[in-house]
Design a protein around this motif. Structure first.
Motif, PDB file in Angstrom:
ATOM      1  N   ASN A 181       0.537  -1.117  12.837  1.00 37.64           N
ATOM      2  CA  ASN A 181      -0.365  -2.100  12.232  1.00 37.64           C
ATOM      3  C   ASN A 181       0.186  -2.787  10.993  1.00 37.64           C
ATOM      4  N   CYS A 182       1.418  -2.497  10.643  1.00 41.45           N
ATOM      5  CA  CYS A 182       2.052  -3.165   9.502  1.00 41.45           C
ATOM      6  C   CYS A 182       3.502  -3.461   9.857  1.00 41.45           C
ATOM      7  N   PRO A 183       4.007  -4.648   9.502  1.00 41.64           N
ATOM      8  CA  PRO A 183       5.368  -5.004   9.903  1.00 41.64           C
ATOM      9  C   PRO A 183       6.464  -4.248   9.155  1.00 41.64           C
ATOM     10  N   VAL A 197       0.854  -1.176   0.000  1.00 47.11           N
ATOM     11  CA  VAL A 197       0.000   0.000   0.000  1.00 47.11           C
ATOM     12  C   VAL A 197       0.900   1.240   0.000  1.00 47.11           C
ATOM     13  N   SER A 198       0.630   2.169  -0.891  1.00 46.73           N
ATOM     14  CA  SER A 198       1.419   3.398  -0.962  1.00 46.73           C
ATOM     15  C   SER A 198       0.536   4.614  -0.708  1.00 46.73           C
ATOM     16  N   PHE A 199       0.962   5.416   0.256  1.00 48.21           N
ATOM     17  CA  PHE A 199       0.345   6.720   0.497  1.00 48.21           C
ATOM     18  C   PHE A 199       1.163   7.826  -0.167  1.00 48.21           C
ATOM     19  N   HIS A 200       2.209   7.421  -0.890  1.00 46.71           N
ATOM     20  CA  HIS A 200       3.070   8.393  -1.568  1.00 46.71           C
ATOM     21  C   HIS A 200       2.600   8.566  -3.006  1.00 46.71           C
ATOM     22  N   PRO A 201       2.301   9.789  -3.435  1.00 54.54           N
ATOM     23  CA  PRO A 201       1.717   9.979  -4.772  1.00 54.54           C
ATOM     24  C   PRO A 201       2.626   9.595  -5.926  1.00 54.54           C
ATOM     25  N   GLY A 204      -4.213  16.341   3.528  1.00 53.06           N
ATOM     26  CA  GLY A 204      -5.285  17.241   3.893  1.00 53.06           C
ATOM     27  C   GLY A 204      -6.411  16.621   4.694  1.00 53.06           C
ATOM     28  N   ARG A 205      -6.237  15.383   5.127  1.00 47.44           N
ATOM     29  CA  ARG A 205      -7.273  14.739   5.939  1.00 47.44           C
ATOM     30  C   ARG A 205      -6.621  13.777   6.922  1.00 47.44           C
ATOM     31  N   ASP A 206      -7.367  13.425   7.962  1.00 44.20           N
ATOM     32  CA  ASP A 206      -6.900  12.407   8.899  1.00 44.20           C
ATOM     33  C   ASP A 206      -7.169  11.020   8.331  1.00 44.20           C
ATOM     34  N   PRO A 207      -6.300  10.050   8.616  1.00 42.28           N
ATOM     35  CA  PRO A 207      -6.585   8.679   8.178  1.00 42.28           C
ATOM     36  C   PRO A 207      -7.833   8.154   8.868  1.00 42.28           C
ATOM     37  N   ASP A 208      -8.578   7.311   8.154  1.00 38.83           N
ATOM     38  CA  ASP A 208      -9.835   6.812   8.701  1.00 38.83           C
ATOM     39  C   ASP A 208      -9.816   5.285   8.794  1.00 38.83           C
ATOM     40  N   ILE A 209     -10.972   4.712   9.066  1.00 39.66           N
ATOM     41  CA  ILE A 209     -11.061   3.271   9.294  1.00 39.66           C
ATOM     42  C   ILE A 209     -10.742   2.479   8.032  1.00 39.66           C
ATOM     43  N   SER A 210     -11.053   3.036   6.862  1.00 37.70           N
ATOM     44  CA  SER A 210     -10.715   2.334   5.623  1.00 37.70           C
ATOM     45  C   SER A 210      -9.204   2.320   5.398  1.00 37.70           C
ATOM     46  N   ASP A 211      -8.525   3.404   5.763  1.00 40.66           N
ATOM     47  CA  ASP A 211      -7.061   3.429   5.679  1.00 40.66           C
ATOM     48  C   ASP A 211      -6.461   2.396   6.621  1.00 40.66           C
ATOM     49  N   LEU A 212      -6.999   2.304   7.825  1.00 41.36           N
ATOM     50  CA  LEU A 212      -6.519   1.322   8.787  1.00 41.36           C
ATOM     51  C   LEU A 212      -6.697  -0.094   8.266  1.00 41.36           C
ATOM     52  N   ALA A 213      -7.832  -0.371   7.635  1.00 41.69           N
ATOM     53  CA  ALA A 213      -8.072  -1.710   7.083  1.00 41.69           C
ATOM     54  C   ALA A 213      -7.054  -2.033   5.993  1.00 41.69           C
ATOM     55  N   ALA A 214      -6.755  -1.041   5.139  1.00 41.20           N
ATOM     56  CA  ALA A 214      -5.770  -1.262   4.077  1.00 41.20           C
ATOM     57  C   ALA A 214      -4.383  -1.508   4.656  1.00 41.20           C
ATOM     58  N   ILE A 215      -4.026  -0.756   5.675  1.00 42.84           N
ATOM     59  CA  ILE A 215      -2.722  -0.911   6.311  1.00 42.84           C
ATOM     60  C   ILE A 215      -2.602  -2.292   6.950  1.00 42.84           C
ATOM     61  N   ARG A 242      -0.347  11.036  12.999  1.00 46.25           N
ATOM     62  CA  ARG A 242      -1.430  10.061  13.142  1.00 46.25           C
ATOM     63  C   ARG A 242      -1.331   8.957  12.094  1.00 46.25           C
ATOM     64  N   LEU A 243      -1.056   9.331  10.846  1.00 41.29           N
ATOM     65  CA  LEU A 243      -0.907   8.322   9.794  1.00 41.29           C
ATOM     66  C   LEU A 243       0.329   7.472  10.058  1.00 41.29           C
ATOM     67  N   TYR A 244       1.416   8.110  10.482  1.00 41.90           N
ATOM     68  CA  TYR A 244       2.646   7.349  10.712  1.00 41.90           C
ATOM     69  C   TYR A 244       2.432   6.270  11.760  1.00 41.90           C
ATOM     70  N   TRP A 245       1.881   6.634  12.898  1.00 43.73           N
ATOM     71  CA  TRP A 245       1.748   5.653  13.969  1.00 43.73           C
ATOM     72  C   TRP A 245       0.676   4.619  13.661  1.00 43.73           C
ATOM     73  N   MET A 246      -0.321   4.982  12.871  1.00 46.77           N
ATOM     74  CA  MET A 246      -1.290   3.983  12.420  1.00 46.77           C
ATOM     75  C   MET A 246      -0.582   2.913  11.600  1.00 46.77           C
ATOM     76  N   ALA A 247       0.281   3.359  10.683  1.00 46.28           N
ATOM     77  CA  ALA A 247       1.028   2.402   9.866  1.00 46.28           C
ATOM     78  C   ALA A 247       2.058   1.646  10.700  1.00 46.28           C
ATOM     79  N   ARG A 248       2.780   2.352  11.529  1.00 41.61           N
ATOM     80  CA  ARG A 248       3.858   1.749  12.325  1.00 41.61           C
ATOM     81  C   ARG A 248       3.339   0.659  13.254  1.00 41.61           C
TER      82      ARG A 248
END
Length: 280
Positions: free
Chosen positions: A53-55, A3-7, A19-30, A45-51
């Protein structure tokens, strides 16, 4: 799945979170991903969600968020026993006044740094008590607006030049940034500094060795680290100034060259963890 959040980096699934906070769908993808690629301007918030929840995530920004600001970086240098200019930390104006009451002042000259900012915009040379008083007043105004904390750093005569060592993935590159006036203070490119890629290869090698070991120890894999050398010393050692998680790209050949290098670094990282970027 990658999964890439980098454009600029194509993956199995691409998500924009600017421009937005990560949501539950982002968490599911991660959580479904084996690796997550994050943007350079990743919010906490996005960093720690990924950190959490993904190895596998790139880049590693643990130090950026665990040791925030210039104050956090000095604390990290102390913790890791990394040579750096002697520094006093002040979390508030009140702390400064307790340490230097009345007419007491620290030894001059020194370097005054607000806890935030880049490209030298919040870094000042202090040669007199009047200049120090003005900057302390400035810090008071910043504190009143919600931005507190500053550093007083021992001035190191370095010939108005610093070495920028950039780490992108597993590889380093470096170049000198030199001001026109050797007796001046600011050598950043935004302040008129010039790039020198060939000067003092022995010092460059010494700096890259220190930075490489430091990055391996901390996990830093995307940053520009500034290093200076004390020209008054017969055998100067690398002194780390700061870590820039947002850094200029002129010295890297411009934005297009930087993005090419970044994508190659991410592909090498994916290969090391037995994953492969989907073909374009």
């Amino acid at each position: 799945m990658i999964v890439s959040f980098h454009p600029i980096f194509k993956a199995d699934r691409n998500i924009l979170c600017a421009g937005r906070d990560p949501d539950i769908s982002d968490l599911a993808a991660i959580r479904a991903a084996r690796a997550v690629i994050l943007p350079q301007g990743c919010a906490p918030r996005l960093y720690w969600m990924a950190r959490n929840n993904c190895p596998n995530i790139f880049p590693n920004y643990d130090t950026r968020f665990n040791y925030p600001g210039k104050i956090g970086q000095v604390k990290l240098f102390v913790e890791k026993s990394i040579a750096h200019p002697p520094t006093e930390i002040f979390h508030s104006l009140a702390e400064f006044k307790r340490r230097y009451p009345g007419q007491n002042t620290p030894s001059l000259p020194l370097v005054f740094k607000l806890d935030w900012g880049g490209e030298g915009d919040t870094v000042f040379m202090v040669r007199s008590t009047d200049e120090l008083d003005e900057l302390v007043d400035h810090a008071a105004c910043c504190e009143a607006s919600g931005h507190s904390g500053f550093l007083l750093q021992h001035y190191i005569p370095c010939g108005n030049r610093s070495l920028r060592v950039v780490i992108i993935g597993d590889r380093l590159s470096s170049y000198w940034r030199t001001g026109e006036d050797p007796a001046g203070f600011h050598a950043s490119l935004s302040k008129g500094g010039k790039i020198d890629r060939a000067g003092d290869p022995v010092l460059k090698e010494a700096a890259e060795k220190v930075v490489g070991e430091f990055c391996r120890d901390t996990g830093i894999n995307l940053a520009g680290l500034d290093v200076i050398f004390d020209e008054a010393e017969p055998s100067p050692q690398p002194l780390l100034l700061e870590i820039n998680y947002f850094f200029g790209r002129v010295g890297l050949g411009g934005s297009e060259a930087y993005y090419r290098t970044l994508k190659k670094a991410i592909r090498r990282w994916l290969k090391r963890i037995d994953l492969q970027q989907p073909s374009d």
